[in-house]
Motif scaffolding. Structure first.
Motif: not given
Length: 97
Positions: A70-84
């Motif tokens: 994930y990345t920490i954006e200004r107003d939310y968390i962006l989940i980039v991957a649910v990675m094995h």
């Protein structure tokens, strides 16, 4: 803090849950509960996990060999991957470019 999935991350999350459910009934639900628990931990303290690569952080699941990137954006968390854990490293990088 609220969160959002990158569309490809949401798809891989759903596919992994479906795979586990097909493997053994109820295992998909257990996987979903585990990932949701990881997401709750992330949203409660997003800076707790160190950088995995560039500005992407990773929190590992305990029961399953998965990590939530994930990345920490200004107003939310962006989940980039649910990675094995055994998946090709860096396959998700185009999602943050």
């Amino acid at each position: 803090m609220r969160y959002a999935f990158h569309p490809e991350a949401r798809l891989e999350y759903r596919e992994a849950a479906a795979y586990y459910e097909a493997t053994r009934p109820g295992l998909g639900a257990a996987f979903t509960i585990e990932v949701e628990s990881v997401i709750e931990q992330i949203t409660a303290a997003p800076e707790r996990w160190r950088h995995f690569e560039e500005d992407v952080r990773r929190c590992l699941a305990r029961r399953f060999p998965y990590g939530v990137l994930y990345t920490i954006e200004r107003d939310y968390i962006l989940i980039v991957a649910v990675m094995h854990g055994s998946r090709e490293p860096g396959y998700w990088k185009h999602r943050i470019a």
